[in-house]
Scaffold this motif. Structure first.
Motif, PDB file in Angstrom:
ATOM      1  N   ILE A   1       0.836  -1.207   0.000  1.00  0.00           N
ATOM      2  CA  ILE A   1       0.000   0.000   0.000  1.00  0.00           C
ATOM      3  C   ILE A   1       0.872   1.260   0.000  1.00  0.00           C
ATOM      4  O   ILE A   1       0.593   2.213  -0.731  1.00  0.00           O
ATOM      5  N   GLU A   2       1.915   1.244   0.796  1.00  0.00           N
ATOM      6  CA  GLU A   2       2.817   2.402   0.842  1.00  0.00           C
ATOM      7  C   GLU A   2       3.442   2.652  -0.534  1.00  0.00           C
ATOM      8  O   GLU A   2       3.487   3.780  -1.011  1.00  0.00           O
ATOM      9  N   ASP A   3       3.889   1.571  -1.187  1.00  0.00           N
ATOM     10  CA  ASP A   3       4.504   1.693  -2.508  1.00  0.00           C
ATOM     11  C   ASP A   3       3.489   2.167  -3.548  1.00  0.00           C
ATOM     12  O   ASP A   3       3.842   2.884  -4.477  1.00  0.00           O
ATOM     13  N   HIS A   4       2.245   1.751  -3.389  1.00  0.00           N
ATOM     14  CA  HIS A   4       1.194   2.088  -4.362  1.00  0.00           C
ATOM     15  C   HIS A   4       0.789   3.559  -4.282  1.00  0.00           C
ATOM     16  O   HIS A   4       0.513   4.187  -5.301  1.00  0.00           O
ATOM     17  N   GLY A   5       0.731   4.086  -3.069  1.00  0.00           N
ATOM     18  CA  GLY A   5       0.470   5.504  -2.891  1.00  0.00           C
ATOM     19  C   GLY A   5      -0.963   5.962  -3.098  1.00  0.00           C
ATOM     20  O   GLY A   5      -1.206   7.150  -3.264  1.00  0.00           O
ATOM     21  N   ASP A   6      -1.928   5.051  -3.074  1.00  0.00           N
ATOM     22  CA  ASP A   6      -3.337   5.446  -3.214  1.00  0.00           C
ATOM     23  C   ASP A   6      -3.917   5.650  -1.813  1.00  0.00           C
ATOM     24  O   ASP A   6      -4.010   4.711  -1.031  1.00  0.00           O
ATOM     25  N   PRO A   7      -4.334   6.886  -1.466  1.00  0.00           N
ATOM     26  CA  PRO A   7      -4.838   7.143  -0.114  1.00  0.00           C
ATOM     27  C   PRO A   7      -6.143   6.418   0.222  1.00  0.00           C
ATOM     28  O   PRO A   7      -6.497   6.315   1.394  1.00  0.00           O
ATOM     29  N   SER A   8      -6.843   5.894  -0.776  1.00  0.00           N
ATOM     30  CA  SER A   8      -8.078   5.160  -0.482  1.00  0.00           C
ATOM     31  C   SER A   8      -7.798   3.703  -0.100  1.00  0.00           C
ATOM     32  O   SER A   8      -8.697   2.980   0.300  1.00  0.00           O
ATOM     33  N   PHE A   9      -6.549   3.256  -0.225  1.00  0.00           N
ATOM     34  CA  PHE A   9      -6.163   1.902   0.150  1.00  0.00           C
ATOM     35  C   PHE A   9      -5.619   1.926   1.576  1.00  0.00           C
ATOM     36  O   PHE A   9      -4.780   2.768   1.910  1.00  0.00           O
ATOM     37  N   GLU A  10      -6.071   0.988   2.415  1.00  0.00           N
ATOM     38  CA  GLU A  10      -5.530   0.890   3.774  1.00  0.00           C
ATOM     39  C   GLU A  10      -5.658  -0.530   4.297  1.00  0.00           C
ATOM     40  O   GLU A  10      -6.488  -1.306   3.836  1.00  0.00           O
ATOM     41  N   VAL A  11      -4.817  -0.846   5.277  1.00  0.00           N
ATOM     42  CA  VAL A  11      -4.856  -2.153   5.916  1.00  0.00           C
ATOM     43  C   VAL A  11      -4.848  -1.941   7.425  1.00  0.00           C
ATOM     44  O   VAL A  11      -4.164  -1.061   7.934  1.00  0.00           O
ATOM     45  N   GLU A  12      -5.653  -2.743   8.120  1.00  0.00           N
ATOM     46  CA  GLU A  12      -5.748  -2.688   9.574  1.00  0.00           C
ATOM     47  C   GLU A  12      -5.736  -4.108  10.107  1.00  0.00           C
ATOM     48  O   GLU A  12      -6.248  -5.022   9.456  1.00  0.00           O
ATOM     49  N   TYR A  13      -5.189  -4.269  11.321  1.00  0.00           N
ATOM     50  CA  TYR A  13      -5.187  -5.582  11.959  1.00  0.00           C
ATOM     51  C   TYR A  13      -5.500  -5.409  13.437  1.00  0.00           C
ATOM     52  O   TYR A  13      -4.772  -4.718  14.157  1.00  0.00           O
ATOM     53  N   HIS A  14      -6.604  -6.008  13.863  1.00  0.00           N
ATOM     54  CA  HIS A  14      -7.026  -5.956  15.266  1.00  0.00           C
ATOM     55  C   HIS A  14      -7.655  -7.279  15.658  1.00  0.00           C
ATOM     56  O   HIS A  14      -8.506  -7.807  14.939  1.00  0.00           O
ATOM     57  N   SER A  15      -7.243  -7.812  16.790  1.00  0.00           N
ATOM     58  CA  SER A  15      -7.870  -8.993  17.397  1.00  0.00           C
ATOM     59  C   SER A  15      -8.034 -10.157  16.421  1.00  0.00           C
ATOM     60  O   SER A  15      -9.078 -10.794  16.367  1.00  0.00           O
ATOM     61  N   GLY A  16      -6.995 -10.428  15.641  1.00  0.00           N
ATOM     62  CA  GLY A  16      -7.033 -11.575  14.742  1.00  0.00           C
ATOM     63  C   GLY A  16      -7.771 -11.339  13.445  1.00  0.00           C
ATOM     64  O   GLY A  16      -7.985 -12.274  12.677  1.00  0.00           O
ATOM     65  N   VAL A  17      -8.175 -10.090  13.169  1.00  0.00           N
ATOM     66  CA  VAL A  17      -8.904  -9.767  11.942  1.00  0.00           C
ATOM     67  C   VAL A  17      -8.126  -8.717  11.160  1.00  0.00           C
ATOM     68  O   VAL A  17      -7.889  -7.614  11.649  1.00  0.00           O
ATOM     69  N   LEU A  18      -7.735  -9.071   9.951  1.00  0.00           N
ATOM     70  CA  LEU A  18      -7.027  -8.153   9.063  1.00  0.00           C
ATOM     71  C   LEU A  18      -8.012  -7.669   7.999  1.00  0.00           C
ATOM     72  O   LEU A  18      -8.677  -8.477   7.351  1.00  0.00           O
ATOM     73  N   THR A  19      -8.102  -6.363   7.840  1.00  0.00           N
ATOM     74  CA  THR A  19      -8.998  -5.771   6.853  1.00  0.00           C
ATOM     75  C   THR A  19      -8.159  -4.971   5.866  1.00  0.00           C
ATOM     76  O   THR A  19      -7.389  -4.098   6.258  1.00  0.00           O
ATOM     77  N   LEU A  20      -8.305  -5.297   4.588  1.00  0.00           N
ATOM     78  CA  LEU A  20      -7.607  -4.607   3.517  1.00  0.00           C
ATOM     79  C   LEU A  20      -8.646  -3.895   2.661  1.00  0.00           C
ATOM     80  O   LEU A  20      -9.444  -4.539   1.980  1.00  0.00           O
TER      81      LEU A  20
END
Length: 116
Positions: free
Chosen positions: A23-42
């Motif tokens: 995501i960092e390399d891609h540079g699109d601000p609408s792309f994000e990844v989060e990880y909490h309590s065993g759940v990864l959301t892309l």
């Protein structure tokens, strides 16, 4: 169960690290990844959202893909990969293919426990 948690945590950590870099390399601000309590959301903007989560009762990792739908992955000791029982394809192979199309470039995630 302890082995499952070790392997699944390691896989989720590798996936998070690789996706953050992608995501960092891609540079699109609408792309994000989060990880909490065993759940990864892309979140991939208008391309949809992936959810990857641990399922301790089944000792699986579950994937919800905006392209291929839901799948359940079991750990395979012989090659250290998480595989979908219906087609025997590893999780990283599916993600490399689908994310390659979403990012419009080659993606090479490696989620096997033998990764260095």
């Amino acid at each position: 169960m302890e082995r499952y948690h070790q392997l699944s945590d390691e896989t989720m950590d590798m996936l998070l690290e690789d996706l953050e870099q992608l995501i960092e390399d891609h540079g699109d601000p609408s792309f994000e990844v989060e990880y909490h309590s065993g759940v990864l959301t892309l979140k991939l903007g208008d391309k949809g959202t992936y959810v990857v989560n641990k399922q301790p009762p089944n000792k699986q990792i579950w994937l919800s893909s905006p392209f291929s739908g839901p799948k359940r992955y079991d750990y395979t000791e012989s090659d250290g990969s998480w595989r979908y029982s219906r087609d025997n394809k590893p999780l990283d192979e599916l993600l490399n293919d689908e994310l390659g199309r979403a990012f419009n470039k080659s993606v090479q995630l490696s989620l096997s426990s033998s990764r260095s």
